[in-house]
Design a protein around this motif. Structure first.
Motif, PDB file in Angstrom:
ATOM      1  N   PRO A 243       0.812  -1.217   0.000  1.00  0.00           N
ATOM      2  CA  PRO A 243       0.000   0.000   0.000  1.00  0.00           C
ATOM      3  C   PRO A 243       0.848   1.272   0.000  1.00  0.00           C
ATOM      4  CG  PRO A 243       0.217  -0.803   2.217  1.00  0.00           C
ATOM      5  CD  PRO A 243       1.076  -1.702   1.359  1.00  0.00           C
ATOM      6  N   GLY A 244       2.038   1.233  -0.616  1.00  0.00           N
ATOM      7  CA  GLY A 244       2.948   2.365  -0.504  1.00  0.00           C
ATOM      8  C   GLY A 244       2.762   3.481  -1.509  1.00  0.00           C
ATOM      9  N   SER A 245       2.376   3.167  -2.751  1.00  0.00           N
ATOM     10  CA  SER A 245       2.277   4.225  -3.750  1.00  0.00           C
ATOM     11  C   SER A 245       1.345   3.796  -4.870  1.00  0.00           C
ATOM     12  CB  SER A 245       3.658   4.566  -4.311  1.00  0.00           C
ATOM     13  OG  SER A 245       4.217   3.434  -4.943  1.00  0.00           O
ATOM     14  N   SER A 246       0.891   4.781  -5.637  1.00  0.00           N
ATOM     15  CA  SER A 246       0.006   4.529  -6.771  1.00  0.00           C
ATOM     16  C   SER A 246       0.405   5.452  -7.913  1.00  0.00           C
ATOM     17  CB  SER A 246      -1.458   4.773  -6.392  1.00  0.00           C
ATOM     18  OG  SER A 246      -1.883   3.910  -5.372  1.00  0.00           O
ATOM     19  N   LEU A 247       0.032   5.049  -9.116  1.00  0.00           N
ATOM     20  CA  LEU A 247       0.293   5.832 -10.312  1.00  0.00           C
ATOM     21  C   LEU A 247      -1.037   6.360 -10.841  1.00  0.00           C
ATOM     22  CD1 LEU A 247       2.381   6.682 -12.503  1.00  0.00           C
ATOM     23  CD2 LEU A 247       1.780   4.573 -13.703  1.00  0.00           C
ATOM     24  N   LEU A 248      -1.122   7.673 -11.001  1.00  0.00           N
ATOM     25  CA  LEU A 248      -2.332   8.332 -11.476  1.00  0.00           C
ATOM     26  C   LEU A 248      -2.053   8.917 -12.855  1.00  0.00           C
ATOM     27  CD1 LEU A 248      -5.168   9.631 -11.132  1.00  0.00           C
ATOM     28  CD2 LEU A 248      -4.063  11.484  -9.857  1.00  0.00           C
ATOM     29  N   SER A 249      -2.743   8.414 -13.871  1.00  0.00           N
ATOM     30  CA  SER A 249      -2.561   8.903 -15.230  1.00  0.00           C
ATOM     31  C   SER A 249      -3.750   9.775 -15.610  1.00  0.00           C
ATOM     32  CB  SER A 249      -2.447   7.721 -16.205  1.00  0.00           C
ATOM     33  OG  SER A 249      -2.318   8.175 -17.536  1.00  0.00           O
ATOM     34  N   LEU A 250      -3.474  10.969 -16.124  1.00  0.00           N
ATOM     35  CA  LEU A 250      -4.519  11.927 -16.447  1.00  0.00           C
ATOM     36  C   LEU A 250      -4.248  12.576 -17.799  1.00  0.00           C
ATOM     37  CD1 LEU A 250      -4.779  13.806 -13.029  1.00  0.00           C
ATOM     38  CD2 LEU A 250      -6.536  12.324 -13.989  1.00  0.00           C
ATOM     39  N   PRO A 251      -5.324  12.946 -18.518  1.00  0.00           N
ATOM     40  CA  PRO A 251      -5.114  13.755 -19.725  1.00  0.00           C
ATOM     41  C   PRO A 251      -4.622  15.144 -19.338  1.00  0.00           C
ATOM     42  CG  PRO A 251      -7.461  13.527 -19.235  1.00  0.00           C
ATOM     43  CD  PRO A 251      -6.734  12.644 -18.270  1.00  0.00           C
ATOM     44  N   THR A 252      -3.922  15.803 -20.245  1.00  0.00           N
ATOM     45  CA  THR A 252      -3.307  17.084 -19.910  1.00  0.00           C
ATOM     46  C   THR A 252      -4.301  18.244 -19.921  1.00  0.00           C
ATOM     47  OG1 THR A 252      -2.707  17.303 -22.242  1.00  0.00           O
ATOM     48  CG2 THR A 252      -1.026  16.452 -20.759  1.00  0.00           C
ATOM     49  N   ALA A 253      -5.318  18.171 -20.765  1.00  0.00           N
ATOM     50  CA  ALA A 253      -6.253  19.293 -20.898  1.00  0.00           C
ATOM     51  C   ALA A 253      -7.250  19.311 -19.747  1.00  0.00           C
ATOM     52  CB  ALA A 253      -6.993  19.207 -22.223  1.00  0.00           C
ATOM     53  N   VAL A 254      -7.581  20.519 -19.258  1.00  0.00           N
ATOM     54  CA  VAL A 254      -8.604  20.677 -18.222  1.00  0.00           C
ATOM     55  C   VAL A 254      -9.920  21.000 -18.914  1.00  0.00           C
ATOM     56  CG1 VAL A 254      -9.362  22.029 -16.235  1.00  0.00           C
ATOM     57  CG2 VAL A 254      -6.950  21.441 -16.498  1.00  0.00           C
ATOM     58  N   THR A 255     -10.905  20.134 -18.720  1.00  0.00           N
ATOM     59  CA  THR A 255     -12.246  20.329 -19.255  1.00  0.00           C
ATOM     60  C   THR A 255     -13.228  20.240 -18.086  1.00  0.00           C
ATOM     61  OG1 THR A 255     -12.697  17.991 -19.635  1.00  0.00           O
ATOM     62  CG2 THR A 255     -11.502  19.160 -21.367  1.00  0.00           C
ATOM     63  N   PRO A 256     -14.512  20.536 -18.301  1.00  0.00           N
ATOM     64  CA  PRO A 256     -15.468  20.421 -17.187  1.00  0.00           C
ATOM     65  C   PRO A 256     -15.476  19.068 -16.492  1.00  0.00           C
ATOM     66  CG  PRO A 256     -16.453  21.706 -18.925  1.00  0.00           C
ATOM     67  CD  PRO A 256     -15.126  21.218 -19.460  1.00  0.00           C
ATOM     68  N   VAL A 257     -15.172  17.969 -17.218  1.00  0.00           N
ATOM     69  CA  VAL A 257     -15.208  16.660 -16.560  1.00  0.00           C
ATOM     70  C   VAL A 257     -13.924  16.356 -15.790  1.00  0.00           C
ATOM     71  CG1 VAL A 257     -16.860  15.649 -18.176  1.00  0.00           C
ATOM     72  CG2 VAL A 257     -14.408  15.487 -18.648  1.00  0.00           C
ATOM     73  N   THR A 258     -12.918  17.231 -15.874  1.00  0.00           N
ATOM     74  CA  THR A 258     -11.664  16.953 -15.177  1.00  0.00           C
ATOM     75  C   THR A 258     -11.864  16.842 -13.673  1.00  0.00           C
ATOM     76  OG1 THR A 258     -10.421  18.113 -16.904  1.00  0.00           O
ATOM     77  CG2 THR A 258      -9.285  17.734 -14.831  1.00  0.00           C
ATOM     78  N   VAL A 259     -12.749  17.672 -13.111  1.00  0.00           N
ATOM     79  CA  VAL A 259     -13.024  17.581 -11.672  1.00  0.00           C
ATOM     80  C   VAL A 259     -13.591  16.208 -11.346  1.00  0.00           C
ATOM     81  CG1 VAL A 259     -14.303  18.565  -9.735  1.00  0.00           C
ATOM     82  CG2 VAL A 259     -13.418  20.064 -11.525  1.00  0.00           C
ATOM     83  N   GLN A 260     -14.524  15.736 -12.166  1.00  0.00           N
ATOM     84  CA  GLN A 260     -15.081  14.401 -11.968  1.00  0.00           C
ATOM     85  C   GLN A 260     -14.012  13.325 -12.135  1.00  0.00           C
ATOM     86  OE1 GLN A 260     -18.367  14.585 -14.878  1.00  0.00           O
ATOM     87  NE2 GLN A 260     -19.710  14.050 -13.200  1.00  0.00           N
ATOM     88  N   TYR A 261     -13.204  13.454 -13.190  1.00  0.00           N
ATOM     89  CA  TYR A 261     -12.134  12.480 -13.414  1.00  0.00           C
ATOM     90  C   TYR A 261     -11.256  12.345 -12.179  1.00  0.00           C
ATOM     91  CZ  TYR A 261     -12.672  12.033 -18.536  1.00  0.00           C
ATOM     92  OH  TYR A 261     -13.107  11.748 -19.795  1.00  0.00           O
ATOM     93  N   LEU A 262     -10.838  13.495 -11.646  1.00  0.00           N
ATOM     94  CA  LEU A 262      -9.926  13.466 -10.506  1.00  0.00           C
ATOM     95  C   LEU A 262     -10.575  12.840  -9.281  1.00  0.00           C
ATOM     96  CD1 LEU A 262      -7.997  16.835 -10.831  1.00  0.00           C
ATOM     97  CD2 LEU A 262      -6.968  14.588 -10.487  1.00  0.00           C
ATOM     98  N   LEU A 263     -11.817  13.219  -8.991  1.00  0.00           N
ATOM     99  CA  LEU A 263     -12.509  12.619  -7.854  1.00  0.00           C
ATOM    100  C   LEU A 263     -12.668  11.114  -8.053  1.00  0.00           C
ATOM    101  CD1 LEU A 263     -15.268  15.290  -7.105  1.00  0.00           C
ATOM    102  CD2 LEU A 263     -13.397  14.623  -5.593  1.00  0.00           C
ATOM    103  N   HIS A 264     -13.027  10.710  -9.264  1.00  0.00           N
ATOM    104  CA  HIS A 264     -13.215   9.293  -9.567  1.00  0.00           C
ATOM    105  C   HIS A 264     -11.916   8.513  -9.338  1.00  0.00           C
ATOM    106  CE1 HIS A 264     -15.622   6.192 -11.774  1.00  0.00           C
ATOM    107  NE2 HIS A 264     -14.409   5.678 -11.953  1.00  0.00           N
ATOM    108  N   GLU A 265     -10.822   9.037  -9.853  1.00  0.00           N
ATOM    109  CA  GLU A 265      -9.549   8.327  -9.704  1.00  0.00           C
ATOM    110  C   GLU A 265      -9.007   8.405  -8.282  1.00  0.00           C
ATOM    111  OE1 GLU A 265      -9.027   6.402 -11.908  1.00  0.00           O
ATOM    112  OE2 GLU A 265     -10.064   7.275 -13.624  1.00  0.00           O
TER     113      GLU A 265
END
Length: 469
Positions: A243-265
């Protein structure tokens, strides 16, 4: 002289060493899959073949084969749909994407047919999971259903402020619209003046939301999060050395769904990070897809609160537009997934790829989107994912009702206005449920944890409530 170690101790020590080695190996496989260097100079693929016996003993052979790309590959177009281009560029990119999907039609049909043929007693889509699924969750996933709805009205409403030419539901615009790129206007904004520039930069959003998750105990301070940013890629989380670390991959552009994406991940990050370190290794890497997606949808739903969005520095007008869009986006996404399930049912009566395309065309027509049938057929390779989402919405609503009943008297207040998300007892209960592994870590076990009686009477709080993540 070295003291003799009793024989009874040696196997346990050896097993512990094997577990640590295998877990490091899994971490490096995940990193190498993401295009990053592992911790060990020896390639993880070579080490995995050397450790085949240990992996088999731990029940992880199939999972590792999937990480290595040695399991049967899922058909996927090689072209990337460019979502950053203008409308003409998007049309050209979409045509390339469709051409790739058309070339894959026969392969997709063979892939689906083979999995149906080899399914046995379980539904064919269970074969998408590298680890066994809980029986209760399989039942829920198999029973989930929803009507196919006409989604063209929502798509048209999104298209108007974006100023799109021609048909508002043109198929080459649907994914661009789904990301919310037109909801705040292309640059100047909608009639109320809300602008896409009103959204915080990606780094700021990550800092704010990860910080709030840590304050609520969803991410222990010692748990490290490595962020990988790639243009035009889906958001995803990979556990690395649990349980030491995790990798979070995200698209570079910020769109309205980015807040949802981040909360989801972040929800998936929490599910990784809160697994107990002393749990059996295979349990730390096994997740019930219904519980995982349902829990992520619960956390993601917080973005629908204008008060929550205001705490991210988003102005009231933009927050109102976003909250409305998030509600519409959920209806739209659920509609697409209902189409996937309907096609899954219809394909059972098909005998050729041509018949499969005809069935896909009929389902696409019912959505009102004019969607290319080969793209709808391609989505069938992820039916377990779509079922997990669609069943996860209902499971999420059950969890929310439990939290409202326990912490808010059942009044269902908005999370941002004093609801369950502002109660530290609620977050403590959620952390306890997320830490469960094995059968207790299933979707059913999570609900059981929420319904356990409180060990001691609650004491009136005098301290400030924690911030909502």
């Amino acid at each position: 002289m070295t003291a003799a170690v009793p024989d009874a101790v040696r196997p346990a020590e050896s097993d512990a060493a094997d577990v640590v080695y295998v877990e490091d190996l899994l971490a490096d496989l995940q990193l190498e899959r993401a295009g990053l260097s592992g911790r060990d100079p020896v390639p993880a693929a070579r080490r995995a073949r050397q450790a085949a016996g240990e992996l088999a003993d731990l029940g992880l052979s199939r999972f590792v084969a999937e990480l290595l790309g040695e399991s049967a590959p899922v058909p996927a177009p090689s072209a990337v749909l460019d979502l950053e281009a203008d409308e003409d560029g998007r049309r050209a990119s979409y045509e390339v994407w469709c051409a790739g999907a058309r070339e894959l039609t026969d392969e997709v049909w063979r892939w689906l047919t083979e999995r149906r043929r080899a399914a046995g007693e379980l539904p064919w889509w269970c074969g998408e999971s590298a680890l066994p699924l809980p029986h209760d969750s399989v039942r829920r996933l198999a029973e989930v259903t929803a009507p196919v709805r006409d989604l063209s009205e929502i798509a048209a409403a999104w298209a108007r402020p974006a100023g799109l030419r021609g048909s508002a539901t043109a198929e080459y615009n649907w994914r661009w619209l789904l990301l919310g790129k037109g909801v705040l206007g292309p640059s100047g904004g909608v009639s109320g003046g809300a602008s896409s520039e009103a959204l915080p930069p990606l780094n700021e959003l990550i800092t704010l939301l990860v910080g709030r998750a840590r304050q609520c105990g969803l991410l222990p301070l010692a748990h490290k999060v490595k962020v990988l940013r790639r243009p035009n890629t889906p958001s995803m989380v990979m556990p690395v050395r649990l349980p030491g670390s995790s990798l979070l991959s995200l698209p570079t552009a910020v769109t309205p769904v980015t807040v949802q994406y981040l909360l989801h991940e972040l929800a998936h990050l929490a599910e990784h990070a809160l697994r107990p370190a002393d749990a059996p290794l295979v349990e730390r890497w096994t997740f019930d897809p219904l519980r995982s997606e349902g829990w992520a949808l619960l956390l993601e739903q917080l973005a629908g609160s204008t008060a929550f969005l205001a705490r991210l520095g988003i102005d009231e007008e933009t927050a109102t537009a976003l909250a409305r869009f998030y509600a519409e986006e959920e209806r739209f996404s659920r509609g697409l997934m209902a189409a996937d399930l309907a096609l899954d049912t219809d394909l059972a009566g098909c005998r050729t790829s041509a018949e499969a395309l005809e069935a896909a065309s009929a389902v696409a027509t019912a959505t009102g989107l004019g969607w290319a049938p080969e793209l709808l057929l391609l989505r069938q390779t992820r039916v377990l994912h779509w079922r997990s989402y669609l069943a996860g919405y209902a499971w999420r609503d059950t969890v929310r009702a439990e939290l409202d009943s326990r912490f808010c008297g059942g009044d269902g207040q908005e999370e941002g206005e004093g609801g369950w998300a502002h109660r530290d007892e609620a977050w403590a209960l959620l952390r306890s449920a997320l830490a469960r592994t094995g059968p207790a870590g299933s979707a059913a076990g999570f609900l059981d944890a929420l319904r356990l009686p409180e060990p001691t009477p609650r004491v009136p709080r005098t301290h400030r409530t924690p911030p909502t993540p």
